[in-house]
Write a protein that holds these residues in place. Structure first.
Motif, PDB file in Angstrom:
ATOM      1  N   ILE A 206       0.674  -1.404  -0.090  1.00  0.00           N
ATOM      2  CA  ILE A 206      -0.009   0.105  -0.005  1.00  0.00           C
ATOM      3  C   ILE A 206       0.785   1.069  -0.293  1.00  0.00           C
ATOM      4  O   ILE A 206       0.348   2.174  -0.446  1.00  0.00           O
ATOM      5  N   ASP A 207       2.023   0.931   0.568  1.00  0.00           N
ATOM      6  CA  ASP A 207       2.952   2.457   0.668  1.00  0.00           C
ATOM      7  C   ASP A 207       3.387   2.844  -0.683  1.00  0.00           C
ATOM      8  O   ASP A 207       3.880   4.041  -0.884  1.00  0.00           O
ATOM      9  N   GLN A 208       3.475   1.907  -1.848  1.00  0.00           N
ATOM     10  CA  GLN A 208       3.887   2.174  -3.304  1.00  0.00           C
ATOM     11  C   GLN A 208       2.669   2.981  -4.034  1.00  0.00           C
ATOM     12  O   GLN A 208       2.877   3.522  -5.033  1.00  0.00           O
ATOM     13  N   ILE A 209       1.384   3.073  -3.270  1.00  0.00           N
ATOM     14  CA  ILE A 209       0.277   3.584  -4.084  1.00  0.00           C
ATOM     15  C   ILE A 209       0.190   5.192  -3.869  1.00  0.00           C
ATOM     16  O   ILE A 209       0.471   5.536  -2.790  1.00  0.00           O
ATOM     17  N   LYS A 210       0.193   6.007  -5.010  1.00  0.00           N
ATOM     18  CA  LYS A 210      -0.152   7.295  -4.993  1.00  0.00           C
ATOM     19  C   LYS A 210      -1.517   7.527  -4.857  1.00  0.00           C
ATOM     20  O   LYS A 210      -2.358   7.308  -5.839  1.00  0.00           O
ATOM     21  N   PHE A 211      -2.125   7.972  -3.448  1.00  0.00           N
ATOM     22  CA  PHE A 211      -3.560   8.318  -3.345  1.00  0.00           C
ATOM     23  C   PHE A 211      -3.861   9.789  -3.878  1.00  0.00           C
ATOM     24  O   PHE A 211      -3.112  10.661  -3.558  1.00  0.00           O
ATOM     25  N   ALA A 212      -5.174   9.882  -4.675  1.00  0.00           N
ATOM     26  CA  ALA A 212      -5.393  11.001  -5.311  1.00  0.00           C
ATOM     27  C   ALA A 212      -6.646  11.333  -5.020  1.00  0.00           C
ATOM     28  O   ALA A 212      -7.528  10.404  -4.521  1.00  0.00           O
ATOM     29  N   ALA A 213      -7.042  12.631  -4.664  1.00  0.00           N
ATOM     30  CA  ALA A 213      -8.527  13.320  -4.306  1.00  0.00           C
ATOM     31  C   ALA A 213      -9.179  14.040  -5.414  1.00  0.00           C
ATOM     32  O   ALA A 213      -8.182  14.981  -5.831  1.00  0.00           O
ATOM     33  N   ILE A 214     -10.352  14.036  -5.555  1.00  0.00           N
ATOM     34  CA  ILE A 214     -11.056  14.878  -6.436  1.00  0.00           C
ATOM     35  C   ILE A 214     -10.991  16.329  -6.004  1.00  0.00           C
ATOM     36  O   ILE A 214     -11.174  17.278  -6.722  1.00  0.00           O
ATOM     37  N   GLY A 215     -11.127  16.570  -4.701  1.00  0.00           N
ATOM     38  CA  GLY A 215     -11.081  17.758  -4.177  1.00  0.00           C
ATOM     39  C   GLY A 215     -10.566  17.779  -2.621  1.00  0.00           C
ATOM     40  O   GLY A 215     -10.271  16.756  -2.118  1.00  0.00           O
TER      41      GLY A 215
END
Length: 240
Positions: free
Chosen positions: A191-200
């Protein structure tokens, strides 16, 4: 490079989800998995209110689902009262102010024949504050958010076939709530390799509250802004 978008797919006039298309322009292979479902509430009461425009000074639609609820009410009215909406109600509501939150909501409102007032507002709370500071407002809840019944199965299938994605985008705090546990279990130590993104920013704050690093917050809730942000986040030493 594979990216996961936790949202419903919606085809545009070109027959493709615009988020899939925009990310593809950067060589990113995006997959959509819906995490939210909706159930409509209080439709008889909403229908009754829509049939009496003389009692109100205008309408505020805070989401596309609210417009869909109105459409369901109009379908019922058309079956029982003929073309009441087309004959008179639409014209009467158009003589009043109609406000919306978001471009998607504005598009749906136009499809039912209503004209929006001024510019589209991007935030429901700000719009409500603006309106309430000037006139009395009556609100009605016409839908509620529930977990999509296929979340776990769809995520299991994705991970078994595609592996751990390079990036995952969340489109709402509730979507995060319903899917995070499954993502953590499936990703494990990776999970540490995942880039988490948010729409806002609201969704970004929800991610941070869960202790997840936010690699990207879209500058605006659009396919173009999200694709640009994810591309930067996935570059070596990238940030957005």
């Amino acid at each position: 490079m594979k990216v996961l978008l936790l949202k419903d797919g919606k085809e545009d006039d070109c027959g493709q989800d615009p988020y899939i298309r925009e990310l593809g322009l950067y060589g990113l292979e995006a997959t959509l998995i819906p995490v939210l479902s909706f159930e409509f509430l209080s439709l008889p009461s909403f229908s009754e209110k829509l049939s009496h425009p003389e009692d109100y000074g205008g309408l505020i639609f805070t989401s596309p689902r609210a417009v869909e609820a109105a459409e369901l009410c109009l379908e019922k009215n058309n079956k029982t009262e003929g073309e009441v909406w087309e004959r008179s109600l639409k014209e009467k509501w158009n003589a009043k102010s109609v406000y919306v939150v978001g471009n998607a909501t504005a598009s749906l409102v136009s499809k039912i024949g209503l004209d929006t007032e001024g510019e589209t507002c991007g935030n429901a709370e700000k719009l409500a504050e603006y309106i309430c500071s000037r006139i009395a407002m009556e609100s009605i809840t016409v839908y509620q958010t529930i977990p999509h019944p296929g979340i776990q199965g769809n995520l299991n299938s994705y991970y078994s076939q595609q592996g751990v994605p390079a990036s995952i985008t969340f489109f709402s705090p509730s979507g995060l709530t319903y899917s995070l546990k499954h993502i953590q279990e499936l990703s494990g130590d990776n999970i540490d390799q995942i880039k988490f993104a948010a729409i806002g920013p609201t969704t970004a704050r929800a991610l941070a509250a869960q202790g997840l690093p936010v690699s990207c917050t879209a500058e605006s809730p659009t396919p173009q802004a999200l694709a640009t942000g994810i591309r930067k986040a996935l570059q070596p030493h990238g940030c957005c």
